[in-house]
Scaffold this active site. Structure first.
Site, PDB file in Angstrom:
ATOM      1  N   ALA A  12       0.821  -1.214   0.000  1.00  0.00           N
ATOM      2  CA  ALA A  12       0.000   0.000   0.000  1.00  0.00           C
ATOM      3  C   ALA A  12       0.852   1.258   0.000  1.00  0.00           C
ATOM      4  CB  ALA A  12      -0.917  -0.021   1.222  1.00  0.00           C
ATOM      5  N   ARG A  18      -2.030   7.413 -11.255  1.00  0.00           N
ATOM      6  CA  ARG A  18      -3.147   7.490 -12.202  1.00  0.00           C
ATOM      7  C   ARG A  18      -4.429   8.029 -11.571  1.00  0.00           C
ATOM      8  NH1 ARG A  18      -1.997   1.360 -13.902  1.00  0.00           N
ATOM      9  NH2 ARG A  18      -1.000   1.461 -11.846  1.00  0.00           N
ATOM     10  N   LYS A  25      -3.515   6.566  -2.543  1.00  0.00           N
ATOM     11  CA  LYS A  25      -4.577   5.843  -3.259  1.00  0.00           C
ATOM     12  C   LYS A  25      -5.426   4.976  -2.341  1.00  0.00           C
ATOM     13  CE  LYS A  25      -3.662   2.262  -6.127  1.00  0.00           C
ATOM     14  NZ  LYS A  25      -3.320   1.567  -7.381  1.00  0.00           N
ATOM     15  N   GLY A  81       8.600  -0.076  -6.934  1.00  0.00           N
ATOM     16  CA  GLY A  81       7.872  -1.178  -7.550  1.00  0.00           C
ATOM     17  C   GLY A  81       7.399  -2.207  -6.536  1.00  0.00           C
ATOM     18  N   ASN A 347     -45.092  13.470  14.608  1.00  0.00           N
ATOM     19  CA  ASN A 347     -45.205  13.877  13.217  1.00  0.00           C
ATOM     20  C   ASN A 347     -44.369  15.139  13.007  1.00  0.00           C
ATOM     21  OD1 ASN A 347     -46.801  13.399  10.589  1.00  0.00           O
ATOM     22  ND2 ASN A 347     -46.836  15.609  10.939  1.00  0.00           N
ATOM     23  N   ALA A 393     -47.640  26.078  12.569  1.00  0.00           N
ATOM     24  CA  ALA A 393     -46.920  26.216  11.296  1.00  0.00           C
ATOM     25  C   ALA A 393     -46.047  27.464  11.352  1.00  0.00           C
ATOM     26  CB  ALA A 393     -47.916  26.314  10.154  1.00  0.00           C
TER      27      ALA A 393
HETATM   28  C1  UD1 Z   1       0.054  -4.859 -10.422  1.00  0.00           C
HETATM   29  C2  UD1 Z   1       0.796  -6.033 -11.061  1.00  0.00           C
HETATM   30  C3  UD1 Z   1       0.005  -6.524 -12.275  1.00  0.00           C
HETATM   31  C4  UD1 Z   1      -1.396  -6.904 -11.861  1.00  0.00           C
HETATM   32  C5  UD1 Z   1      -2.090  -5.737 -11.111  1.00  0.00           C
HETATM   33  C6  UD1 Z   1      -3.380  -6.240 -10.499  1.00  0.00           C
HETATM   34  C7  UD1 Z   1       3.195  -5.730 -10.698  1.00  0.00           C
HETATM   35  C8  UD1 Z   1       4.468  -5.293 -11.301  1.00  0.00           C
HETATM   36  N1  UD1 Z   1       2.114  -5.607 -11.480  1.00  0.00           N
HETATM   37  O1  UD1 Z   1       0.016  -3.795 -11.354  1.00  0.00           O
HETATM   38  O2  UD1 Z   1       0.648  -7.642 -12.846  1.00  0.00           O
HETATM   39  O3  UD1 Z   1      -2.152  -7.273 -12.995  1.00  0.00           O
HETATM   40  O4  UD1 Z   1      -1.253  -5.265 -10.033  1.00  0.00           O
HETATM   41  O5  UD1 Z   1      -4.117  -5.191  -9.924  1.00  0.00           O
HETATM   42  O6  UD1 Z   1       3.192  -6.184  -9.583  1.00  0.00           O
HETATM   43  N2  UD1 Z   1       2.997  -0.612  -4.326  1.00  0.00           N
HETATM   44  C9  UD1 Z   1       3.890  -0.486  -3.285  1.00  0.00           C
HETATM   45  N3  UD1 Z   1       5.150  -0.075  -3.554  1.00  0.00           N
HETATM   46  C10 UD1 Z   1       5.576   0.214  -4.786  1.00  0.00           C
HETATM   47  C11 UD1 Z   1       4.663   0.066  -5.853  1.00  0.00           C
HETATM   48  C12 UD1 Z   1       3.367  -0.358  -5.590  1.00  0.00           C
HETATM   49  O7  UD1 Z   1       3.551  -0.739  -2.130  1.00  0.00           O
HETATM   50  O8  UD1 Z   1       6.748   0.575  -4.940  1.00  0.00           O
HETATM   51  C13 UD1 Z   1       1.614  -1.032  -4.025  1.00  0.00           C
HETATM   52  C14 UD1 Z   1       0.572  -0.035  -4.483  1.00  0.00           C
HETATM   53  O9  UD1 Z   1       0.278   0.874  -3.443  1.00  0.00           O
HETATM   54  C15 UD1 Z   1      -0.625  -0.928  -4.813  1.00  0.00           C
HETATM   55  C16 UD1 Z   1      -0.009  -2.270  -5.157  1.00  0.00           C
HETATM   56  O10 UD1 Z   1       1.334  -2.222  -4.710  1.00  0.00           O
HETATM   57  O11 UD1 Z   1      -1.505  -1.063  -3.718  1.00  0.00           O
HETATM   58  C17 UD1 Z   1      -0.034  -2.537  -6.646  1.00  0.00           C
HETATM   59  O12 UD1 Z   1       0.642  -1.487  -7.310  1.00  0.00           O
HETATM   60  P1  UD1 Z   1       0.050  -0.828  -8.615  1.00  0.00           P
HETATM   61  O13 UD1 Z   1       0.916   0.296  -9.015  1.00  0.00           O
HETATM   62  O14 UD1 Z   1      -1.389  -0.586  -8.470  1.00  0.00           O
HETATM   63  O15 UD1 Z   1       0.304  -2.028  -9.647  1.00  0.00           O
HETATM   64  P2  UD1 Z   1      -0.467  -2.294 -10.987  1.00  0.00           P
HETATM   65  O16 UD1 Z   1       0.067  -1.425 -12.044  1.00  0.00           O
HETATM   66  O17 UD1 Z   1      -1.910  -2.265 -10.746  1.00  0.00           O
HETATM   67 MG    MG Z   2      -3.092  -1.639  -9.159  1.00  0.00          MG
END
Ligand code: UD1
Ligand code: MG
Length: 430
Positions: A12, A18, A25, A81, A347, A393
């Site tokens: 999270a 986006r 988020k 990531g 009422n 009233a």
């Molecule tokens: C990810 C998956 C994708 C899958 C999709 C499903 C990867 C690379 N991709 O993509 O294959 O289809 O979820 O919904 O895993 N987060 C972190 N730290 C970070 C990046 C993200 O904690 O550095 C958390 C975000 O807060 C989020 C979750 O990981 O809650 C997923 O990240 P998000 O960026 O939404 O990944 P997607 O592009 O949806």
């Molecule tokens: Mg996602």
């Protein structure tokens, strides 16, 4: 369910670029609760323990929102990531011999039943990793599941890295994966960020595990909508709509009439008794309780802390906040009732307004059983209208000028109604 120790690792930390929002988020609301709340609830319902949450962007806000919830927080300072998020958590799992269920924080529709099915499939297959997949008509944005000639999962390719042919694949990665902890943390540091987004993808562990001849399995969820992720405002609305329908369908199953489900908004943690009728364009916020045989709407907003007792009716363009509406009491037209306690069989006339806020504080208004509040009355709180009392009233009952039980007040400011002397004399003479 968890015979072995099964930990939930919820990701999270992302900003949710986006979403184009200043708010993290996972705090965006779905039917009255932040989306992360649903994921936490599912983890708890499956008895996953410990529950660890990786936070980063806006971490203080996220932690504050869920303070006191028995969560082990992990701070990911830079969001490099999903794979990097798991790497950040690795230290916490030293010596851990159980399973790790990775859950993204942005999939609020996921149910405990599905998680339990996934865990069961994982254990049966004695896999090192089991991916929860789904078949989606519109797989855009998701990682695609690549299978080999024999149907076994060989890799996950992110949308942005996929070839034209791979983009046609409808089976997607839900982001929900369960691992043998030792297998996951044994290879997590080998992830590289040489991809379209320059990120460490958790999804690449599939290839790494396969290279080590570890077993990667997949379990496909029956209803793909359960794993819809929220990455944009459009997806927030779509997931909200599905969640709302789930809530509404449950009430209908329990004997509540909802005349127009598409135009009824009921949030989570609401109680509604059987034979209550909800008319169109009604909004019922989280935590509201509505008894049996009530009528709500059309165009009614029941806000936080409101309780309607059995047989009560609140209708057209009426808003209630922290209001107790007594048994069989009616408030059917054009009212604001904030911080009120109304007894049974009262009422509340059309256009009654409770002035609960003096600019600094909110105050309570108490209306007794059987009271008749005349149309267009304004009750300036704190004030009490006694049992069986009447306001004329347009009366403005000013603060602290309580109307006694059985009393009748009229005018602006409202005063007790006196019968004219001449009238009395006339009566005497007769
Ligand atoms: C990810 C998956 C994708 C899958 C999709 C499903 C990867 C690379 N991709 O993509 O294959 O289809 O979820 O919904 O895993 N987060 C972190 N730290 C970070 C990046 C993200 O904690 O550095 C958390 C975000 O807060 C989020 C979750 O990981 O809650 C997923 O990240 P998000 O960026 O939404 O990944 P997607 O592009 O949806
Ligand atoms: Mg996602």
């Amino acid at each position: 369910m968890a015979q072995k120790e099964t930990s939930a690792l919820i990701l999270a930390a992302g900003k949710g670029i986006r979403m184009k929002s200043d708010m993290p988020k996972v705090l965006h609301m779905v039917c009255g609760a932040p989306m992360l709340g649903y994921v936490l609830e599912t983890a708890r319902a499956c008895s996953l323990n410990p529950i660890r949450v990786v936070v980063g962007y806006g971490h203080a806000r996220v932690q504050k929102e869920f303070a006191g919830k028995k969560i082990d927080w992990i701070r990911q300072k830079e969001q490099l990531g999903t794979g990097h998020a798991v790497m950040t958590a690795a230290a916490k799992y030293q010596g851990f011999t159980g399973e790790v269920l990775v859950l993204p924080g942005d999939v609020p529709l996921l149910t405990a039943e599905t998680v339990n099915l996934l865990l069961r499939a994982h254990r049966r297959a004695k896999a090192d990793c089991t991916i929860l997949t789904a078949e989606l008509n519109d797989p855009a944005g998701y990682g695609r599941i690549i299978r080999d000639g024999r149907g076994a999962v060989s890799a996950i390719v992110e949308h942005k890295d996929a070839t034209k042919a791979q983009l046609k694949i409808k089976e997607i990665n839900s982001g929900i994966m369960v691992f043998r902890g030792a297998s996951l943390f044994g290879i997590i540091r080998e992830l590289k960020s040489d991809n379209a987004q320059g990120e460490y993808y958790l999804t690449d562990v599939v290839t790494l595990l396969k290279r080590r001849r570890k077993k990667v399995a997949a379990f496909t969820v029956e209803d793909g909508r359960e794993v819809l992720g929220i990455n944009s405002r459009a997806q927030l609305a779509e997931v909200g709509r599905i969640m709302r329908m789930r809530i509404i369908e449950r009430f209908m199953e329990e004997g509540v009439t909802i005349v127009d489900p598409e135009n009824t908004y009921i949030e989570r943690d609401v109680e509604i008794g059987r034979d209550t009728v909800i008319l169109p364009y009604t909004v019922i916020n989280a935590g509201v309780r509505v008894g049996r045989g009530c009528e709500v709407g059309p165009f009614t907003h029941l806000r936080v802390g409101t309780v309607m007792e059995d047989g009560a009716e609140v209708g057209n363009f009426t808003e209630v906040k922290k209001g107790l509406i007594g048994r069989n009491t009616k408030a059917k037209h054009l009212s604001y009732l904030g911080d009120v306690k109304i007894g049974a069989d009262a009422n509340i006339g059309a256009g009654t307004i409770v002035a609960n806020y003096d600019g600094r504080k909110k105050h309570l208004t108490v209306i007794g059983r059987g009271a008749f509040v005349g149309s267009g009355s304004v009750l300036v709180a704190p004030v009490k209208v006694g049992k069986n009392a009447v306001t004329g009233a347009g009366a403005v009952v000013t603060r602290a000028h309580d109307v006694p039980d059985g009393g009748v007040v009229v005018g602006v400011p409202a005063r007790p109604l006196k019968k004219k002397k001449t009238e009395k004399k006339k009566k005497k003479r007769r």
